[in-house]
Design an enzyme around this catalytic site. Structure first.
Site, PDB file in Angstrom:
ATOM      1  CE  LYS A  27      -0.608  -0.223   4.917  1.00 30.75           C
ATOM      2  NZ  LYS A  27      -0.153   1.305   5.508  1.00 30.75           N
ATOM      3  CB  THR A  28       3.948   2.338   1.679  1.00 28.03           C
ATOM      4  OG1 THR A  28       3.473   1.917   2.846  1.00 28.03           O
ATOM      5  CG2 THR A  28       4.779   3.491   1.687  1.00 28.03           C
ATOM      6  CD  GLU A 211      -2.036   1.750   8.639  1.00 33.87           C
ATOM      7  OE1 GLU A 211      -3.346   0.877   8.755  1.00 33.87           O
ATOM      8  OE2 GLU A 211      -1.141   1.151   8.779  1.00 33.87           O
ATOM      9  CD  GLN A 241      -3.171  -4.777   8.456  1.00 35.99           C
ATOM     10  OE1 GLN A 241      -2.171  -4.187   8.933  1.00 35.99           O
ATOM     11  NE2 GLN A 241      -3.048  -5.000   7.292  1.00 35.99           N
ATOM     12  NE  ARG A 596       2.161  -6.030  10.963  1.00 33.28           N
ATOM     13  CZ  ARG A 596       1.730  -5.471   9.790  1.00 33.28           C
ATOM     14  NH1 ARG A 596       2.252  -4.474   9.316  1.00 33.28           N
ATOM     15  NH2 ARG A 596       0.231  -5.973   9.212  1.00 33.28           N
TER      16      ARG A 596
END
Length: 663
Positions: A27-28, A211, A241, A596
């Site tokens: 996503k970044t 987010e 999330q 993670r």
DNA sequence: TTTGCGGTCCTTTTT
DNA sequence: GGACCGCAAA
């Protein structure tokens, strides 16, 4: 470079866009590429705002954007910041319309607790924190004190609403804002002042929100007011999330997007570029027990990888030793860099035994988040001086600075000064220079106060020309801060450490002043927003310790998830039973933790854990079971505990009522 | 009136 | 292990 879904998300510039981005789906990369695309489409860098939740995420975003688009410092002009930093910027530039001077102070959580004790005329810290909690939720729901009083459902809430009203007046008097104000005041500002709204809408032409699932009602309002009706925004989020429900975040914001923006383009990113299939399978098995807003199935081209391990320890010290041994094994067995290893946990206090064990094993580590650098007493002391310098109306800062170090001014004098200032409706600092002040507080105390006032005036005067770092160090010298730390530490080692913290802080101010070409006063205005200093170079190769919340958005090749026990993850206590909604959020938290990891994942739990004085027996987290079976685990005990807690709160309320009825 | 010392309670998650 | 309160000395 981009896969098909990512390319679609980047290319859609014409209307509102929602990107449902599974964990590790890039996503970044989508956000940074979209920024590049917007620049190519002709937008100026300062017209593009990318909003994140943490400073860390903002910093990473800035760096990734710079790698992609940097020519002639274009990336530096992008408005990449947290929601709160954007709020500060809006209030500094346009807050006067709300009666807020540009030099307002930003209060930390502890300052707020203190003010609420005063506002509620109590010394009970726990009570003040409960009010703080309630008021925070009210602000996040955009309720004024008057509105809060109207919706209050019981006596506790009605009292809280009164405290809220007094607290709001205090903030106004001190020209101070709290963290929640940084969102809700900008919303009020844009709602009430059309010209300010148009100004900001034309200034920020495109918004990217990271987010998005963690936004609360106030943040949604801010977003909507900023983008106007053109819908020039991209929201990136993942309903699996969402872990900030306790802070007012609501998945309704995700649902509302489709109703509020009929032309919304929804794009799912389902290819995971991060983890092995063994890890992804564990993550999916856990999260599939939750209801779905946007069903998605993550897949990865990485191989099966190593199985997820579960380990039991006797107690938290043994668990920590086990973690240290695991790290040694990763290091020697597969040449893993320490920076590629993270130990994650539910609650900050879990870091202590881990830190001890790592120190004993000579493994360098950094604790990310948790008790931040700026929470330390000595740093807060220095910050009080800075705040007072930036905003002389900041009475809480005045009270801290004037008594640190001791200068012959105690509670009695300050009470007299406060009532004097109250009579004239002026700040404590302003009261110092009134002719009638000595008569109100007495001759000797007034000399001490005047001397303090001269010190500040002197610094303020010189802050216009002198370099910030130099001036700060000189001031600390003048007030004898180092000597004071030495006197007030239990041993020389501690004194040295605390002075080193202060020295690091001065160094940071120095660099900041150089970089941004600003003086001490301007730095003082932004200091409250910074939560952590840049990691120092010598700690680069170190294991990361951090909470699950702070770990969101980050990744490591090797992850240990410590304390996977009932009561801790999922978290609950006797008087805070696990509601179905809370269980779902805890499950998402577990999901965040598991996802993670890139290559290896260890889950550990303790059979016993210290609780208060004794040690309580523990059982492994139900999520371990769910991970292995893929089925939700429901115990009768939960239902029973929820019933007991409900009964107890009813009895408690009844007992309070009868107690109140008696006198 | 101010300051220092020792006992007590408390510990989910964050900007 | 830390923050805060109450108590005793300067």
């Amino acid at each position: 470079m981009l896969n098909a879904a990512q390319e679609r998300a980047v290319a859609h510039l014409s209307g509102p866009c929602l990107v449902i981005a599974g964990a590790g789906s890039g996503k970044t990369r989508v956000i940074t590429h979209k920024i590049a695309r917007l620049l190519r489409a002709g937008l100026e860098p300062e017209q593009i705002a990318a909003i994140t939740f943490t400073n860390k995420a903002a910093a990473e975003m800035r760096e990734r954007a710079a790698q992609l688009v940097d020519k002639r410092g274009v990336a530096g002009k992008l408005a990449i910041s947290t929601f709160h930093a954007l709020g500060v910027r809006m209030l500094r530039e346009s807050g006067e319309a709300l009666g807020l001077k540009p030099r307002f102070s930003i209060l930390a959580a502890d300052d707020v607790t203190g003010l609420l004790r005063d506002a509620g005329a109590t010394t009970d810290n726990a009570q003040a924190r409960r009010w703080q909690w309630t008021i925070s939720l009210w602000k996040n729901a955009m309720l004024t004190p008057e509105a809060a009083a109207r919706v209050a459902e019981n006596d506790d809430e009605r009292v809280a609403a009164k405290v809220y009203a007094r607290y709001a007046d205090m903030l106004q008097a001190y020209q101070a804002v709290d963290f929640d104000d940084l969102i809700w005041l900008p919303v009020t500002l844009l709602q009430q002042h059309a010209e300010v709204r148009e100004h900001w809408q034309s200034k920020l032409r495109y918004l990217l929100v990271d987010e998005y699932q963690d936004t609360n009602a106030a943040q949604y309002d801010l977003l909507r007011l900023l983008v106007g009706d053109k819908g020039r925004f991209t929201a990136v989020g993942d309903d699996d999330q969402s872990i900030y429900g306790w802070r007012g975040a609501t998945l309704d914001n995700l649902r509302r997007l489709e109703t509020d923006w009929p032309t919304l383009e929804v794009i799912k990113l389902e290819q995971n570029y991060r983890s092995t299939n063994a890890i992804l399978r564990a993550a999916n098995a856990i999260i599939q027990s939750n209801p779905k807003l946007y069903p998605k199935s993550l897949w990865s081209e990485h191989g099966e990888g190593e199985a997820v391990e579960v380990r039991a320890a006797q107690n938290e010290d043994e668990e920590a030793q086990m973690v240290a041994a695991r790290i040694q094994a990763l290091r020697s067995g597969r040449n893993a860099e320490l920076a590629h290893i993270a130990v994650l946990y539910r609650a900050n206090h879990q870091s202590r035994p881990l830190e001890q064990a790592l120190r004993r094993a000579n493994i360098p580590y950094v604790v990310s988040g948790g008790q931040s650098f700026f929470d330390r007493a000595e740093i807060k002391d220095v910050c009080a001086y800075l705040r007072l310098l930036a905003n002389p109306d900041d009475d809480p800062a005045f009270l801290r600075a004037v008594t640190t170090p001791r200068r012959g001014i105690g509670p009695q004098t300050l009470a007299a000064l406060s009532s004097f200032a109250g009579q004239w409706k002026i700040s404590l600092f302003e009261a110092l220079s009134r002719d009638s002040m000595p008569a109100a507080v007495g001759a000797r105390p007034s000399d001490h106060l005047r001397e303090f006032g001269r010190l500040l005036h002197d610094i303020e005067w010189r802050a216009r020309t002198a370099p910030a770092g130099e001036l700060l160090r000189e001031m600390l010298e003048t007030i004898g801060f180092r000597a004071w730390l030495e006197e007030h530490s239990d041993n020389p080692r501690e004194a040295e450490q605390r002075w080193k913290n202060v020295d690091d802080f001065c160094g940071w101010i120095e660099r900041k002043a150089e970089e941004d070409k600003v003086g001490l006063t301007q730095i003082a205005q932004t200091v409250s927003l910074i939560t952590q200093l840049q990691e120092r170079g010598d700690q680069r190769d170190a294991v990361t310790l951090c909470t699950l919340h702070a770990a969101k958005g980050l990744e490591w090749p090797h992850v240990v998830l410590a304390g996977c026990e009932e009561g801790l993850l999922p978290f609950f206590t006797e008087d805070r039973p696990l509601t179905p909604a809370a269980l779902e959020e805890e499950r998402r938290l577990m999901y965040v933790g598991v996802t993670r990891a890139r290559q290896t994942l260890v889950l550990s739990w303790c059979q016993k854990r210290k609780q208060g004085r004794g040690a309580a027996g523990r059982t492994p987290s139900r999520f371990i079971d769910e991970m292995q079976t893929g089925q939700p685990k429901v115990s009768n005990k939960d239902a029973a505990m929820a019933r007991i807690a409900a009964l107890r709160s009813r009895l408690g309320a009844a007992a309070e009522e009868s107690a109140e009825a008696k006198p």
